[in-house]
Write a protein that holds these residues in place. Sequence first.
Motif, PDB file in Angstrom:
ATOM      1  N   GLY A  68       0.814  -1.201   0.000  1.00  0.00           N
ATOM      2  CA  GLY A  68       0.000   0.000   0.000  1.00  0.00           C
ATOM      3  C   GLY A  68       0.851   1.257   0.000  1.00  0.00           C
ATOM      4  N   PHE A  69       0.233   2.366   0.430  1.00  0.00           N
ATOM      5  CA  PHE A  69       0.885   3.665   0.357  1.00  0.00           C
ATOM      6  C   PHE A  69       0.628   4.478   1.612  1.00  0.00           C
ATOM      7  CE2 PHE A  69       0.212   2.295  -3.942  1.00  0.00           C
ATOM      8  CZ  PHE A  69       1.411   2.603  -4.558  1.00  0.00           C
ATOM      9  N   LEU A  70       1.515   5.429   1.851  1.00  0.00           N
ATOM     10  CA  LEU A  70       1.404   6.419   2.912  1.00  0.00           C
ATOM     11  C   LEU A  70       1.411   7.770   2.217  1.00  0.00           C
ATOM     12  CD1 LEU A  70       2.005   7.117   6.127  1.00  0.00           C
ATOM     13  CD2 LEU A  70       4.250   7.605   5.201  1.00  0.00           C
ATOM     14  N   ALA A  71       0.383   8.574   2.469  1.00  0.00           N
ATOM     15  CA  ALA A  71       0.308   9.909   1.872  1.00  0.00           C
ATOM     16  C   ALA A  71       0.208  10.944   2.983  1.00  0.00           C
ATOM     17  CB  ALA A  71      -0.898  10.016   0.948  1.00  0.00           C
ATOM     18  N   VAL A  72       1.089  11.936   2.930  1.00  0.00           N
ATOM     19  CA  VAL A  72       1.097  13.013   3.913  1.00  0.00           C
ATOM     20  C   VAL A  72       0.773  14.316   3.194  1.00  0.00           C
ATOM     21  CG1 VAL A  72       2.468  14.263   5.616  1.00  0.00           C
ATOM     22  CG2 VAL A  72       2.866  11.811   5.259  1.00  0.00           C
ATOM     23  N   THR A  73      -0.261  14.996   3.694  1.00  0.00           N
ATOM     24  CA  THR A  73      -0.611  16.316   3.182  1.00  0.00           C
ATOM     25  C   THR A  73      -0.661  17.256   4.381  1.00  0.00           C
ATOM     26  OG1 THR A  73      -2.975  15.863   3.393  1.00  0.00           O
ATOM     27  CG2 THR A  73      -1.961  15.366   1.258  1.00  0.00           C
ATOM     28  N   ALA A  74      -0.982  18.491   4.147  1.00  0.00           N
ATOM     29  CA  ALA A  74      -1.043  19.464   5.239  1.00  0.00           C
ATOM     30  C   ALA A  74      -2.041  19.005   6.300  1.00  0.00           C
ATOM     31  CB  ALA A  74      -1.438  20.830   4.701  1.00  0.00           C
ATOM     32  N   GLY A  75      -1.549  18.568   7.429  1.00  0.00           N
ATOM     33  CA  GLY A  75      -2.407  18.198   8.548  1.00  0.00           C
ATOM     34  C   GLY A  75      -3.027  16.826   8.505  1.00  0.00           C
ATOM     35  N   LYS A  76      -2.704  15.998   7.491  1.00  0.00           N
ATOM     36  CA  LYS A  76      -3.342  14.686   7.388  1.00  0.00           C
ATOM     37  C   LYS A  76      -2.372  13.618   6.904  1.00  0.00           C
ATOM     38  CE  LYS A  76      -7.321  12.267   5.536  1.00  0.00           C
ATOM     39  NZ  LYS A  76      -8.526  12.350   4.732  1.00  0.00           N
ATOM     40  N   VAL A  77      -2.474  12.429   7.514  1.00  0.00           N
ATOM     41  CA  VAL A  77      -1.704  11.261   7.076  1.00  0.00           C
ATOM     42  C   VAL A  77      -2.700  10.177   6.718  1.00  0.00           C
ATOM     43  CG1 VAL A  77      -0.014   9.509   7.727  1.00  0.00           C
ATOM     44  CG2 VAL A  77       0.214  11.835   8.610  1.00  0.00           C
ATOM     45  N   SER A  78      -2.611   9.677   5.500  1.00  0.00           N
ATOM     46  CA  SER A  78      -3.467   8.585   5.055  1.00  0.00           C
ATOM     47  C   SER A  78      -2.599   7.362   4.813  1.00  0.00           C
ATOM     48  CB  SER A  78      -4.199   8.954   3.759  1.00  0.00           C
ATOM     49  OG  SER A  78      -5.042  10.061   3.968  1.00  0.00           O
ATOM     50  N   ILE A  79      -2.942   6.268   5.477  1.00  0.00           N
ATOM     51  CA  ILE A  79      -2.233   5.006   5.297  1.00  0.00           C
ATOM     52  C   ILE A  79      -3.218   4.083   4.582  1.00  0.00           C
ATOM     53  CG2 ILE A  79      -1.064   3.087   6.436  1.00  0.00           C
ATOM     54  CD1 ILE A  79      -0.851   5.159   8.893  1.00  0.00           C
ATOM     55  N   LEU A  80      -2.895   3.745   3.348  1.00  0.00           N
ATOM     56  CA  LEU A  80      -3.771   2.943   2.512  1.00  0.00           C
ATOM     57  C   LEU A  80      -3.079   1.609   2.262  1.00  0.00           C
ATOM     58  CD1 LEU A  80      -4.463   5.856   0.032  1.00  0.00           C
ATOM     59  CD2 LEU A  80      -5.873   5.192   1.978  1.00  0.00           C
ATOM     60  N   ALA A  81      -3.474   0.585   3.003  1.00  0.00           N
ATOM     61  CA  ALA A  81      -2.799  -0.707   2.955  1.00  0.00           C
ATOM     62  C   ALA A  81      -3.643  -1.746   2.219  1.00  0.00           C
ATOM     63  CB  ALA A  81      -2.518  -1.193   4.376  1.00  0.00           C
ATOM     64  N   GLU A  82      -2.961  -2.711   1.621  1.00  0.00           N
ATOM     65  CA  GLU A  82      -3.677  -3.825   1.011  1.00  0.00           C
ATOM     66  C   GLU A  82      -4.358  -4.640   2.097  1.00  0.00           C
ATOM     67  OE1 GLU A  82      -1.186  -6.076  -1.684  1.00  0.00           O
ATOM     68  OE2 GLU A  82      -0.313  -4.221  -2.442  1.00  0.00           O
ATOM     69  N   SER A  83      -3.657  -4.862   3.215  1.00  0.00           N
ATOM     70  CA  SER A  83      -4.238  -5.512   4.383  1.00  0.00           C
ATOM     71  C   SER A  83      -3.543  -4.978   5.625  1.00  0.00           C
ATOM     72  CB  SER A  83      -4.107  -7.040   4.307  1.00  0.00           C
ATOM     73  OG  SER A  83      -2.758  -7.422   4.385  1.00  0.00           O
ATOM     74  N   ALA A  84      -4.236  -5.046   6.752  1.00  0.00           N
ATOM     75  CA  ALA A  84      -3.666  -4.552   8.015  1.00  0.00           C
ATOM     76  C   ALA A  84      -4.289  -5.313   9.178  1.00  0.00           C
ATOM     77  CB  ALA A  84      -3.925  -3.055   8.163  1.00  0.00           C
ATOM     78  N   ASP A  85      -3.457  -5.556  10.198  1.00  0.00           N
ATOM     79  CA  ASP A  85      -3.905  -6.248  11.407  1.00  0.00           C
ATOM     80  C   ASP A  85      -3.337  -5.521  12.618  1.00  0.00           C
ATOM     81  OD1 ASP A  85      -5.073  -8.790  10.218  1.00  0.00           O
ATOM     82  OD2 ASP A  85      -3.023  -8.905   9.433  1.00  0.00           O
ATOM     83  N   TRP A  86      -4.199  -5.186  13.586  1.00  0.00           N
ATOM     84  CA  TRP A  86      -3.714  -4.600  14.833  1.00  0.00           C
ATOM     85  C   TRP A  86      -2.894  -5.635  15.572  1.00  0.00           C
ATOM     86  CZ3 TRP A  86      -3.577   0.282  14.834  1.00  0.00           C
ATOM     87  CH2 TRP A  86      -4.610   1.048  14.284  1.00  0.00           C
ATOM     88  N   ALA A  87      -1.819  -5.217  16.201  1.00  0.00           N
ATOM     89  CA  ALA A  87      -0.904  -6.128  16.902  1.00  0.00           C
ATOM     90  C   ALA A  87      -1.640  -6.979  17.931  1.00  0.00           C
ATOM     91  CB  ALA A  87       0.228  -5.340  17.568  1.00  0.00           C
ATOM     92  N   GLU A  88      -2.591  -6.388  18.657  1.00  0.00           N
ATOM     93  CA  GLU A  88      -3.287  -7.154  19.697  1.00  0.00           C
ATOM     94  C   GLU A  88      -4.222  -8.221  19.132  1.00  0.00           C
ATOM     95  OE1 GLU A  88      -5.746  -3.306  19.241  1.00  0.00           O
ATOM     96  OE2 GLU A  88      -3.622  -3.723  19.520  1.00  0.00           O
ATOM     97  N   ASP A  89      -4.533  -8.151  17.830  1.00  0.00           N
ATOM     98  CA  ASP A  89      -5.410  -9.137  17.204  1.00  0.00           C
ATOM     99  C   ASP A  89      -4.639 -10.264  16.508  1.00  0.00           C
ATOM    100  OD1 ASP A  89      -7.559  -7.583  18.017  1.00  0.00           O
ATOM    101  OD2 ASP A  89      -7.654  -6.489  16.123  1.00  0.00           O
ATOM    102  N   ILE A  90      -3.323 -10.175  16.526  1.00  0.00           N
ATOM    103  CA  ILE A  90      -2.495 -11.139  15.790  1.00  0.00           C
ATOM    104  C   ILE A  90      -2.273 -12.403  16.615  1.00  0.00           C
ATOM    105  CG2 ILE A  90      -0.163 -11.540  14.876  1.00  0.00           C
ATOM    106  CD1 ILE A  90      -0.188  -8.528  14.081  1.00  0.00           C
ATOM    107  N   ASP A  91      -2.421 -13.550  15.974  1.00  0.00           N
ATOM    108  CA  ASP A  91      -2.098 -14.843  16.578  1.00  0.00           C
ATOM    109  C   ASP A  91      -0.608 -15.089  16.314  1.00  0.00           C
ATOM    110  OD1 ASP A  91      -1.673 -17.507  17.256  1.00  0.00           O
ATOM    111  OD2 ASP A  91      -3.529 -18.207  16.318  1.00  0.00           O
ATOM    112  N   ALA A  92       0.217 -14.723  17.295  1.00  0.00           N
ATOM    113  CA  ALA A  92       1.677 -14.809  17.128  1.00  0.00           C
ATOM    114  C   ALA A  92       2.135 -16.243  16.898  1.00  0.00           C
ATOM    115  CB  ALA A  92       2.383 -14.206  18.334  1.00  0.00           C
TER     116      ALA A  92
END
Length: 124
Positions: A68-92
């Motif tokens: 995916g991509f990370l886009a930074v504009t004035a005052g905003k960060v957009s993280i657009l990922a193909e997939s994402a998992d919060w660390a606390e939800d991961i089965d290590a």
Amino acid sequence: MAEMTVELVAVEAQLWSGSATMVSAQTTEGEIGIMPGHEPVLGQLVEGGVIAITTTDGERMVAAVHGGFLAVTAGKVSILAESADWAEDIDAEAARATVADATDESVSVLQARGRLRAVERATT
């Protein structure tokens, strides 16, 4: 305290949107840290990478992202990922098993390694 709007979106859903004081992400050019007032930038996220968001409440949120991509504009960060998992939800344990059984650098192995890095970063 200076803040910026951050959005984490994966193909399947928006995972988080809110105000933050810091974002770090692994891009193909290296790890980047974004704070309020950062110059505009567009970066490609690495396969099996990790992002961390520090909210205005001081909470640190860590996620494994795959592509995916990370886009930074004035005052905003957009993280657009193909997939994402919060660390606390991961089965290590499942991620470790995927890595241990790997015979190549398939997409699932890269994702599993990214998930393990996210879990490690969330606990440090």
